[in-house]
Design a protein around this motif. Structure first.
Motif, PDB file in Angstrom:
ATOM      1  N   TYR A 115       0.822  -1.209   0.000  1.00 58.19           N
ATOM      2  CA  TYR A 115       0.000   0.000   0.000  1.00 58.19           C
ATOM      3  C   TYR A 115       0.856   1.259   0.000  1.00 58.19           C
ATOM      4  O   TYR A 115       2.061   1.255   0.319  1.00 58.19           O
ATOM      5  N   GLY A 116       0.200   2.350  -0.360  1.00 60.02           N
ATOM      6  CA  GLY A 116       0.781   3.675  -0.305  1.00 60.02           C
ATOM      7  C   GLY A 116      -0.324   4.698  -0.162  1.00 60.02           C
ATOM      8  O   GLY A 116      -1.504   4.348  -0.058  1.00 60.02           O
ATOM      9  N   PHE A 117       0.047   5.981  -0.174  1.00 57.41           N
ATOM     10  CA  PHE A 117      -0.947   7.033   0.016  1.00 57.41           C
ATOM     11  C   PHE A 117      -0.871   8.047  -1.133  1.00 57.41           C
ATOM     12  O   PHE A 117       0.197   8.293  -1.707  1.00 57.41           O
ATOM     13  N   ASP A 118      -2.025   8.598  -1.442  1.00 59.78           N
ATOM     14  CA  ASP A 118      -2.113   9.775  -2.319  1.00 59.78           C
ATOM     15  C   ASP A 118      -1.373   9.570  -3.637  1.00 59.78           C
ATOM     16  O   ASP A 118      -0.495  10.357  -4.019  1.00 59.78           O
ATOM     17  N   GLY A 119      -1.686   8.474  -4.330  1.00 58.56           N
ATOM     18  CA  GLY A 119      -1.044   8.186  -5.611  1.00 58.56           C
ATOM     19  C   GLY A 119       0.178   7.319  -5.461  1.00 58.56           C
ATOM     20  O   GLY A 119       1.188   7.543  -6.143  1.00 58.56           O
ATOM     21  N   TRP A 120       0.112   6.326  -4.557  1.00 59.32           N
ATOM     22  CA  TRP A 120       1.182   5.352  -4.330  1.00 59.32           C
ATOM     23  C   TRP A 120       2.472   6.001  -3.811  1.00 59.32           C
ATOM     24  O   TRP A 120       3.581   5.609  -4.170  1.00 59.32           O
ATOM     25  N   ARG A 121       2.327   6.960  -2.913  1.00 62.18           N
ATOM     26  CA  ARG A 121       3.497   7.499  -2.233  1.00 62.18           C
ATOM     27  C   ARG A 121       3.669   6.756  -0.910  1.00 62.18           C
ATOM     28  O   ARG A 121       2.728   6.196  -0.369  1.00 62.18           O
ATOM     29  N   LEU A 131      -5.950   6.107   0.257  1.00 64.42           N
ATOM     30  CA  LEU A 131      -5.161   4.912   0.526  1.00 64.42           C
ATOM     31  C   LEU A 131      -5.184   4.055  -0.729  1.00 64.42           C
ATOM     32  O   LEU A 131      -6.266   3.653  -1.199  1.00 64.42           O
ATOM     33  N   ASP A 132      -4.023   3.780  -1.303  1.00 59.08           N
ATOM     34  CA  ASP A 132      -3.899   2.905  -2.470  1.00 59.08           C
ATOM     35  C   ASP A 132      -3.343   1.556  -1.995  1.00 59.08           C
ATOM     36  O   ASP A 132      -2.382   1.534  -1.213  1.00 59.08           O
ATOM     37  N   PHE A 133      -3.882   0.458  -2.518  1.00 63.10           N
ATOM     38  CA  PHE A 133      -3.380  -0.831  -2.034  1.00 63.10           C
ATOM     39  C   PHE A 133      -3.733  -1.965  -2.983  1.00 63.10           C
ATOM     40  O   PHE A 133      -4.634  -1.852  -3.827  1.00 63.10           O
ATOM     41  N   THR A 134      -2.992  -3.052  -2.808  1.00 65.52           N
ATOM     42  CA  THR A 134      -3.287  -4.314  -3.469  1.00 65.52           C
ATOM     43  C   THR A 134      -2.804  -5.427  -2.552  1.00 65.52           C
ATOM     44  O   THR A 134      -2.297  -5.170  -1.455  1.00 65.52           O
ATOM     45  N   PHE A 135      -2.969  -6.686  -3.002  1.00 57.77           N
ATOM     46  CA  PHE A 135      -2.698  -7.835  -2.142  1.00 57.77           C
ATOM     47  C   PHE A 135      -1.674  -8.770  -2.791  1.00 57.77           C
ATOM     48  O   PHE A 135      -1.709  -8.985  -4.014  1.00 57.77           O
TER      49      PHE A 135
END
Length: 779
Positions: free
Chosen positions: A712-718, A748-752
């Motif tokens: 995961y990351g924030f605000d556009g994968w930061r 919140l950007d995320f994947t698994f």
């Protein structure tokens, strides 16, 4: 006692007979004894219909009827339907049936034997120069196929491991075995105007037996056993004891049971119906498997099918609805036995079969999450009344059930009508109430998780099932309403479509389908009955589903329903038109109860929509009369009758009126929610129940049934990070974000990544932080 039939010759012609069916589900009464005897019988059109042995789930006889004959004339009584049925007491289901016609009067009195697997029928025929004939149609092994019949010392039938024997204390002057539709007794009379055939055997087919009784008054005994010899021994033993003694013992056991029943004051027709309803619930309980409460001793539209199914099966939902009613009328031990049975039949994963035979063998294979939640509610109700002491396995049952709900909810593979997958307000309400009440019985960590999930599902209930400004809003001048069921969230939820069962190729937008499911939200204490959204939906329900009949108001399950007779009254055959359900009259009445409105008129209407013996049916007719099948507006159709659920609903409404509180309103749920939508501290994100925005101030759990790494990351994968999930309650794996973790971020950007299977999810997700959910998942 029985004497050998005379002039019996050769095997019957016409093998194997026509395709077998059961009888109409329009019953006058059902009965059983309360002792060791294991026979259940239904009565319809004034004769015996399906007879069940050795459990209430196993029909062995299609019907046992009568022909009255005089020189040159004969009358088959079930076709004439000129009879009266009466009970000495409504809680003693031992009927007296009187048939009267042109020159004859036949009185029948029925009693199961409390200590033997035998049903006795005392008969007395009055008239000049008359003879009485029995017509017996075996359906041994649950089917009319591959049965064998023999006219010998009595009337005998058998198949693998099952046998019956019909004996008469006056004997049979003549007897015959035949194949249905070619050489049976009715065909004999139709061809010859008298009994002319005396065939000895009819083997391996759809068979029937005919007997000319040796006198116009006497007693018949229908015995069942694994062997022909055993069935005959039991039948003759019961005859030896005598009808009066057997009936007296049977009635005494019912009288003793009734002393435990508490029926509050009400007008006499309502009280009588309540006593009968109580007896009907008791009739449907198993003997070999105590607590196995089947849905109905009937086979809907059985005269069109030889199905081994029907309603003589245990549905967990119907059984618990009945157990609540039993508890309400003071039958605590009966309700406890239902819970004991459910503990015994729970599957290892925590669920129950969609339905099952009384011994626990599954019949259909579907899963309905209300059926997983209902046993938890029953346990909670018993605990609330201090009636759970001494039961073992309750806590374990609750833990397994809640684990299943937590891992598989909120959407259910089937709704309560067993037709659609999705999120139903009814099912979801039961799930939430089960999670809350279970918390008192769980370890601390599981208890906290169950309450957290319940709060979250409860807060999201309207997001998932209430449509703002939907299809029906303009017509009813409302701003929204609850739908019958929303599609699974990954199939569109409120924006999806729902297939209409029993109408092939038919589907409708979710927002165009209305049912009464939301009324249970008030009954369970999740929403106030005066809640604007409930009241909005009631306007649509009363506008679309409500029908005034000559016998009262009843409701359809939903608009467009296809489960019922066709327009012309032809039986349901997989397609049809949904008719009116008296039990839904009870559900609508419960809302009035919560609004402080007297529900007596609703009780009186349910009383008037019954069959000839007072049984409450599954459905009543809603169109112009159709004389052929006997369909009258506001009266029973060919659907299930009696319906245990409907009798339970009647009793619960009566007791709720007396107590001014629904039976299902549990103290734990009431304390937690008080009819108001909560604000959950934590929102639970799952790939099957995603959301696209998290309101400010809420914590976030990203969950999955199997271990995972959250990338995961924030605000556009930061600020990209990987975090391994941790096992939480019920073996659900999760990564938690509290307020501090997301502070200062908007997305919140995320994947698994799934290490056990070495694969990525292949989808990127994002959640807007501090925003209301729009119902559309961004990926």
């Amino acid at each position: 006692m029985n004497t050998p039939a005379t002039d019996v010759s050769r095997a019957a012609p016409g093998w194997p007979g026509i395709a077998p069916t059961w009888t109409s589900s329009a019953k006058d009464l059902v009965t059983t004894a309360l002792g060791r005897g294991r026979v259940w019988a239904s009565i319809g059109h004034g004769i015996l219909n399906e007879v069940y042995w050795p459990s209430a789930g196993e029909p062995q006889v299609r019907d046992l009827g009568f022909i009255v004959a005089s020189p040159g004339r004969w009358h088959e009584l079930k076709r004439i339907r000129q009879y009266r049925l009466s009970l000495q007491q409504p809680f003693i289901p031992l009927p007296r049936i009187v048939h009267e016609g042109d020159g004859y009067r036949l009185e029948l009195n029925l009693s199961p034997d409390p200590i033997r697997d035998v049903l006795l029928v005392a008969f007395r025929l009055e008239g000049t120069d008359l003879k009485l004939y029995t017509l017996l149609a075996p359906h041994l092994g649950g089917s009319g196929l591959r049965n064998n019949a023999r006219a010998a010392d009595g009337l005998v039938a058998w198949t693998d491991g099952v046998a019956l024997h019909l004996a008469a204390d006056c004997g049979f002057s003549r007897a015959s075995a035949g194949y249905v539709g070619s050489s049976d007794g009715w065909q004999d009379f139709a061809h010859h105007g008298r009994m002319d055939w005396t065939f000895q055997d009819a083997l391996d087919g759809n068979v029937a037996l005919t007997g000319e009784l040796g006198a116009c008054a006497g007693v018949l005994a229908l015995g069942f056993a694994p062997t022909q010899e055993g069935a005959g021994t039991l039948a003759r033993s019961s005859l030896a004891e005598g009808f009066s003694s057997v009936r007296r013992s049977c009635a005494a056991a019912w009288q003793a049971w009734a002393t435990k029943v508490i029926i509050p004051e009400a007008p006499e027709p309502v009280r009588r119906e309540a006593w009968l309803s109580a007896a009907m619930l008791k009739v449907h309980e198993g003997r070999s498997y105590p607590g196995a409460l089947i849905a109905s001793l009937s086979i809907p539209w059985g005269n069109t099918s030889d199905s081994t199914g029907g309603y003589h099966l245990v549905w967990t939902r119907d059984a618990v609805e009945a157990a609540f009613a039993l508890l309400a009328i003071g039958c605590v031990e009966d309700a406890r036995r239902v819970l004991e049975y459910l503990i015994a039949t729970q599957r290892a994963d925590g669920s129950w079969s969609q339905n099952s035979f009384p011994d626990g063998r599954p019949f259909w294979s579907g899963v309905q999450l209300d059926e997983v939640g209902f046993p938890v509610l029953l346990a909670a109700k018993l605990a609330e009344q201090g009636a759970i002491d001494g039961l073992t396995g309750v806590t374990e049952m609750i833990g397994r059930a809640v684990r299943y709900l937590a891992r598989h909810g909120p959407g259910s593979p089937q709704d309560r009508w067993e037709e659609n997958a999705g999120i139903s307000p009814f099912t979801l309400g039961v799930e939430i109430a089960a999670l809350v009440t279970a918390a008192e019985h769980l370890p601390a960590a599981e208890s906290a998780y169950a309450l957290s999930l319940a709060d979250y599902w409860n807060e999201r209930l309207e997001d998932w099932t209430y449509i703002e400004n939907g299809t029906f809003s303009p017509a009813f001048d409302i701003d929204g309403y609850y739908v019958r069921i929303a599609a699974p969230l990954l199939e569109g939820g409120l924006r999806g479509r729902i297939d209409i069962s029993n109408r092939p190729g038919s589907s409708t937008p979710v927002v165009a389908l209305i049912g009464m499911e939301c009324l249970y939200l008030a009954r369970l204490g999740l929403r106030n009955a005066r809640d604007r959204r409930i009241q909005n939906t009631v306007k649509v329900i009363d506008g679309l589903l409500r029908v005034q009949t000559p016998h009262g108001i009843a409701y359809r399950r939903y608009n467009g329903d296809g489960y019922g007779e066709h327009e012309d009254g032809a039986p349901f055959d997989g397609t049809g038109v949904g008719r009116l359900w008296p039990l839904l009259t009870g559900e609508r009445a419960h809302l009035d109860l919560l609004l402080g409105i007297d529900t007596l008129p609703w009780l009186e209407m349910m009383t008037q929509m019954t069959g000839p013996g007072g049984l409450i049916p599954e459905q009543v007719w809603d169109a112009d009369p159709v004389p052929g099948p006997g369909l009258e507006p506001g009266k029973p159709t060919g659907s299930a009758m009696p319906l245990v659920w409907a009798h339970a609903e009647f009793l619960k409404l009566l007791i709720a009126r007396h107590q001014q509180r629904p039976i299902e309103l549990l103290a734990g749920v009431e304390r937690r929610y008080r009819g108001r939508r909560p604000e959950a501290a934590t929102w639970h994100w799952r790939r099957t129940q995603p959301f696209d925005a998290l309101p400010a101030g809420r914590e976030l759990l990203i969950e999955n049934p199997e271990p995972f790494q959250l990338h995961y990351g924030f605000d556009g994968w930061r600020e990209v990070t990987d975090q391994s999930s941790e096992a939480s309650a019920f073996a659900i794996h999760a990564v938690r974000f509290d307020n501090a973790d997301v502070a200062g971020h908007s997305v919140l950007d995320f994947t698994f990544y799934f290490p056990e299977s070495h694969r990525w999810a292949g989808i990127d997700y994002q959640i807007l932080l501090g925003e209301p959910d729009t119902g559309v998942t961004r990926s």
